[in-house]
Design a protein around this motif. Structure first.
Motif, PDB file in Angstrom:
ATOM      1  N   CYS A  23       0.858  -1.188   0.000  1.00 19.18           N
ATOM      2  CA  CYS A  23       0.000   0.000   0.000  1.00 19.18           C
ATOM      3  C   CYS A  23       0.890   1.231   0.000  1.00 19.18           C
ATOM      4  N   HIS A  24       1.141   1.731  -1.214  1.00 16.11           N
ATOM      5  CA  HIS A  24       2.118   2.820  -1.385  1.00 16.11           C
ATOM      6  C   HIS A  24       1.425   4.173  -1.200  1.00 16.11           C
ATOM      7  N   ARG A  25       0.798   4.350  -0.045  1.00 11.57           N
ATOM      8  CA  ARG A  25      -0.016   5.561   0.120  1.00 11.57           C
ATOM      9  C   ARG A  25       0.586   6.549   1.117  1.00 11.57           C
ATOM     10  N   TYR A  26       1.864   6.408   1.386  1.00 13.67           N
ATOM     11  CA  TYR A  26       2.532   7.365   2.286  1.00 13.67           C
ATOM     12  C   TYR A  26       3.071   8.530   1.459  1.00 13.67           C
ATOM     13  N   ARG A  27       2.145   9.190   0.764  1.00 10.81           N
ATOM     14  CA  ARG A  27       2.465  10.302  -0.132  1.00 10.81           C
ATOM     15  C   ARG A  27       1.358  11.336  -0.054  1.00 10.81           C
ATOM     16  N   PRO A  28       1.680  12.614  -0.267  1.00 13.62           N
ATOM     17  CA  PRO A  28       0.642  13.657  -0.195  1.00 13.62           C
ATOM     18  C   PRO A  28      -0.511  13.441  -1.165  1.00 13.62           C
ATOM     19  N   ALA A  29      -0.245  12.872  -2.339  1.00 15.13           N
ATOM     20  CA  ALA A  29      -1.316  12.705  -3.326  1.00 15.13           C
ATOM     21  C   ALA A  29      -2.248  11.542  -2.980  1.00 15.13           C
ATOM     22  N   ALA A  30      -1.789  10.625  -2.137  1.00 12.85           N
ATOM     23  CA  ALA A  30      -2.587   9.432  -1.844  1.00 12.85           C
ATOM     24  C   ALA A  30      -3.871   9.821  -1.128  1.00 12.85           C
ATOM     25  N   ARG A  31      -4.911   9.021  -1.377  1.00  6.72           N
ATOM     26  CA  ARG A  31      -6.207   9.289  -0.769  1.00  6.72           C
ATOM     27  C   ARG A  31      -6.963   7.994  -0.641  1.00  6.72           C
ATOM     28  N   GLN A  32      -7.876   7.993   0.289  1.00  5.27           N
ATOM     29  CA  GLN A  32      -8.641   6.784   0.542  1.00  5.27           C
ATOM     30  C   GLN A  32     -10.033   7.216   0.966  1.00  5.27           C
ATOM     31  N   GLY A  33     -11.048   6.437   0.536  1.00  7.38           N
ATOM     32  CA  GLY A  33     -12.399   6.710   1.004  1.00  7.38           C
ATOM     33  C   GLY A  33     -12.649   5.918   2.274  1.00  7.38           C
ATOM     34  N   HIS A  34     -13.226   6.567   3.276  1.00  4.93           N
ATOM     35  CA  HIS A  34     -13.397   5.884   4.558  1.00  4.93           C
ATOM     36  C   HIS A  34     -14.771   6.207   5.131  1.00  4.93           C
ATOM     37  N   GLY A  35     -15.461   5.175   5.601  1.00  9.00           N
ATOM     38  CA  GLY A  35     -16.784   5.386   6.175  1.00  9.00           C
ATOM     39  C   GLY A  35     -16.695   6.268   7.414  1.00  9.00           C
ATOM     40  N   PRO A  36     -17.578   7.259   7.526  1.00  2.00           N
ATOM     41  CA  PRO A  36     -17.454   8.226   8.633  1.00  2.00           C
ATOM     42  C   PRO A  36     -17.526   7.598  10.016  1.00  2.00           C
ATOM     43  N   ARG A  37     -18.160   6.415  10.115  1.00  2.00           N
ATOM     44  CA  ARG A  37     -18.268   5.786  11.430  1.00  2.00           C
ATOM     45  C   ARG A  37     -17.415   4.521  11.526  1.00  2.00           C
ATOM     46  N   ASP A  38     -16.577   4.290  10.529  1.00  2.00           N
ATOM     47  CA  ASP A  38     -15.690   3.123  10.558  1.00  2.00           C
ATOM     48  C   ASP A  38     -14.414   3.499  11.298  1.00  2.00           C
ATOM     49  N   THR A  39     -14.447   3.362  12.601  1.00  2.00           N
ATOM     50  CA  THR A  39     -13.285   3.762  13.390  1.00  2.00           C
ATOM     51  C   THR A  39     -12.256   2.635  13.390  1.00  2.00           C
ATOM     52  N   THR A  40     -10.994   3.012  13.427  1.00  2.00           N
ATOM     53  CA  THR A  40      -9.909   2.044  13.383  1.00  2.00           C
ATOM     54  C   THR A  40      -8.728   2.527  14.235  1.00  2.00           C
ATOM     55  N   SER A  41      -7.747   1.619  14.365  1.00  2.00           N
ATOM     56  CA  SER A  41      -6.549   1.948  15.144  1.00  2.00           C
ATOM     57  C   SER A  41      -5.525   2.728  14.326  1.00  2.00           C
ATOM     58  N   HIS A  42      -5.884   3.124  13.126  1.00  3.17           N
ATOM     59  CA  HIS A  42      -4.883   3.839  12.310  1.00  3.17           C
ATOM     60  C   HIS A  42      -5.426   5.092  11.614  1.00  3.17           C
ATOM     61  N   VAL A  43      -6.572   5.589  12.092  1.00  3.15           N
ATOM     62  CA  VAL A  43      -7.110   6.832  11.534  1.00  3.15           C
ATOM     63  C   VAL A  43      -7.280   7.869  12.637  1.00  3.15           C
ATOM     64  N   GLY A  44      -6.693   9.033  12.436  1.00  4.39           N
ATOM     65  CA  GLY A  44      -6.831  10.163  13.359  1.00  4.39           C
ATOM     66  C   GLY A  44      -7.167  11.416  12.561  1.00  4.39           C
ATOM     67  N   PHE A  45      -6.725  12.565  13.019  1.00  4.10           N
ATOM     68  CA  PHE A  45      -7.030  13.803  12.294  1.00  4.10           C
ATOM     69  C   PHE A  45      -6.200  14.961  12.836  1.00  4.10           C
ATOM     70  N   ARG A  46      -6.144  16.020  12.061  1.00  4.65           N
ATOM     71  CA  ARG A  46      -5.632  17.310  12.542  1.00  4.65           C
ATOM     72  C   ARG A  46      -6.571  18.392  12.052  1.00  4.65           C
ATOM     73  N   CYS A  47      -6.525  19.538  12.690  1.00  8.50           N
ATOM     74  CA  CYS A  47      -7.454  20.621  12.380  1.00  8.50           C
ATOM     75  C   CYS A  47      -6.745  21.787  11.702  1.00  8.50           C
ATOM     76  N   VAL A  48      -7.543  22.657  11.136  1.00 15.00           N
ATOM     77  CA  VAL A  48      -7.025  23.868  10.498  1.00 15.00           C
ATOM     78  C   VAL A  48      -7.906  25.045  10.908  1.00 15.00           C
ATOM     79  N   ARG A  49      -7.460  26.219  10.521  1.00 13.13           N
ATOM     80  CA  ARG A  49      -8.242  27.413  10.760  1.00 13.13           C
ATOM     81  C   ARG A  49      -7.917  28.419   9.660  1.00 13.13           C
ATOM     82  N   SER A  50      -8.925  28.999   9.079  1.00 13.38           N
ATOM     83  CA  SER A  50      -8.677  29.958   8.009  1.00 13.38           C
ATOM     84  C   SER A  50      -7.858  31.137   8.528  1.00 13.38           C
TER      85      SER A  50
END
Ligand code: CU
Length: 325
Positions: free
Chosen positions: A297-324
Motif C-alpha cells: 500500500c504505497h499511500r505514504y504520499r501527499p497525493a494518496a487518498r482513501q475513502g473511509h466510512g465516517p463511522r468506521d473507526t480504526t486503530s490507524h485513523v486520526g485527524f488534525r485541524c485547520v483554521r482559516s
C-alpha cells in the motif's frame, strides 16, 4: 470619547485568535496554487490538476491523546467507538454483537492473501481511543501519540470545541506537500534519502513481518520524524487523517478525458474497513499510516487518498485541524 480606542468587535463564536495572529501549535501555511494528485500510483489520485488554496493555519501535528482527553473532559463527548452501533445500520445483525468497539489491526502469523483485509483487521469490543489495542490496553505512555478510533463526527466535534475545522482535501494536500510542488513524497523524490527514515510507515512483509526499524510497530509519538517544508509533522504515515471532503473516485477536472487508458489498477489497501456505507457515503482520508508498506500500500504520499466510512473507526485513523487565516 475616543472611538478609535474601542477594540474591534469579534465575530460571534470566534476565539481570541483571528487573521494572522499566531496560534499555539499551529503553523501558517501560505496559500497559492499547486499541482494536486498524481498519475504514477493509483487511479483515484488522478488526474493531476491545478488547485488553489488560501493561506491557512494548520495544526503542527495530528491531534494527540492528551489533547483529545482535554476535549472529552471539557465536553463529556462520547465517541462513536464508545457507543453501541445502531441496529438500523446493520440490518440482520445479531443484536448481541452490536456492542461498542472498533477495528484493531492484528498482525498475522504468516503471509496471507492481500486482497482480504479481514485477515488483519479485527472488530474488538471495548476498543476505543482510551483502549487503542483493545480493553486491556491503556494510554499509558501514549499521551503524545495521535488519537485513534475516532470517526468523522468525533473529529468534527473536537474541531468545533477547539474553534477550528477539518481541512478540505486540497488544503490538506497543499499543506502536506510543504512547498515541494509535484514531488512524490512530502520530503522529495526518494523514499529514504541517504538511508534516513522519514516517517512511520511499515517496513517488512505486510501484514506478518513488521521490522519497525524506527522502533514503532503501531502509532508513534508526534514529531518523532522530520517536519516537512512548512514545519508540519507526521503528514506522512503514523495515522491517516480525516478531511471534510466527500469521497470521489477521481479528481474532478475538465481534462479528465485526456488521461491515459492504462492507469494502474486500483491497488489493495492496508486500510480497508468499509463495511457500513456505500462508496458514495465515504469521506477522504489522507497521509497513509503506520500500516502502509512499499510492497502493498504505497499511500505514504501527499497525493494518496482513501475513502473511509465516517463511522468506521480504526486503530490507524486520526485527524488534525485547520483554521482559516
Ligand atoms: Cu496504506
Amino acid at each position: 470619547m475616543n472611538v478609535s480606542r474601542l477594540r474591534p468587535l469579534r465575530t460571534p463564536g470566534q476565539g481570541p485568535y483571528s487573521g494572522d495572529m499566531p496560534r499555539k501549535g499551529m503553523t501558517l501555511v501560505p496559500g497559492g496554487s499547486f499541482r494536486m494528485g498524481s498519475t504514477a500510483f493509483y487511479p483515484e489520485e488522478g488526474p493531476v490538476f491545478t488547485a488553489e488554496v488560501q493561506s491557512l493555519w494548520v495544526d503542527d501535528h495530528p491531534v494527540t491523546n492528551a489533547a483529545f482527553r482535554r476535549f472529552v473532559a471539557s465536553t463529556g463527548h462520547v465517541t462513536i467507538a464508545e457507543s453501541a452501533p445502531d441496529p438500523r445500520d446493520f440490518p440482520g445483525a445479531d443484536p448481541a454483537l452490536l456492542v461498542p468497539g472498533s477495528q484493531v489491526f492484528t498482525p498475522t502469523a504468516g503471509p496471507v492473501p492481500l486482497n482480504d483485509w479481514t485477515r488483519w483487521w479485527c472488530w474488538v469490543p471495548g476498543a476505543s481511543w482510551r483502549h487503542p489495542d483493545g480493553p486491556g490496553s491503556t494510554l499509558h505512555g501514549r499521551d503524545l501519540h495521535p488519537v485513534v478510533h475516532v470517526g468523522l463526527e468525533d473529529a468534527l466535534a473536537y474541531a468545533a470545541w477547539a474553534g477550528k475545522r477539518l481541512p478540505t482535501e486540497e488544503e490538506w494536500e497543499h499543506a502536506a506537500r510543504g512547498g515541494l510542488d509535484g514531488a512524490t513524497y512530502a520530503w522529495g523524490e526518494e523514499f529514504m534519502p541517504r538511508g534516513r527514515i522519514m516517517a512511520n510507515t511499515w517496513h517488512g512483509r505486510f501484514p506478518c513481518q513488521n521490522l519497525a526499524p524506527h522502533g514503532f510497530t503501531r502509532t508513534s509519538p508526534v514529531r518523532k520524524f522530520r517536519a516537512n517544508g512548512y514545519g508540519l509533522y507526521d503528514v506522512t504515515g503514523n495515522v491517516w487523517e480525516w478531511t471534510a471532503a466527500r469521497w470521489t473516485d477521481r479528481h474532478p477536472a475538465a481534462d479528465r478525458g485526456s488521461q491515459p487508458d492504462d492507469q494502474p489498477a486500483a491497488g489493495a489497501s492496508c486500510c480497508a474497513p468499509r463495511a457500513t456505507v456505500s462508496e458514495h457515503d465515504r469521506f477522504v482520508i489522507k497521509g497513509g499510516s503506520h500500516l502502509c508498506a512499499p510492497s502493498y500500500c504505497h499511500r505514504y504520499r501527499p497525493a494518496a487518498r482513501q475513502g473511509h466510512g465516517p463511522r468506521d473507526t480504526t486503530s490507524h485513523v486520526g485527524f488534525r485541524c485547520v483554521r482559516s487565516a
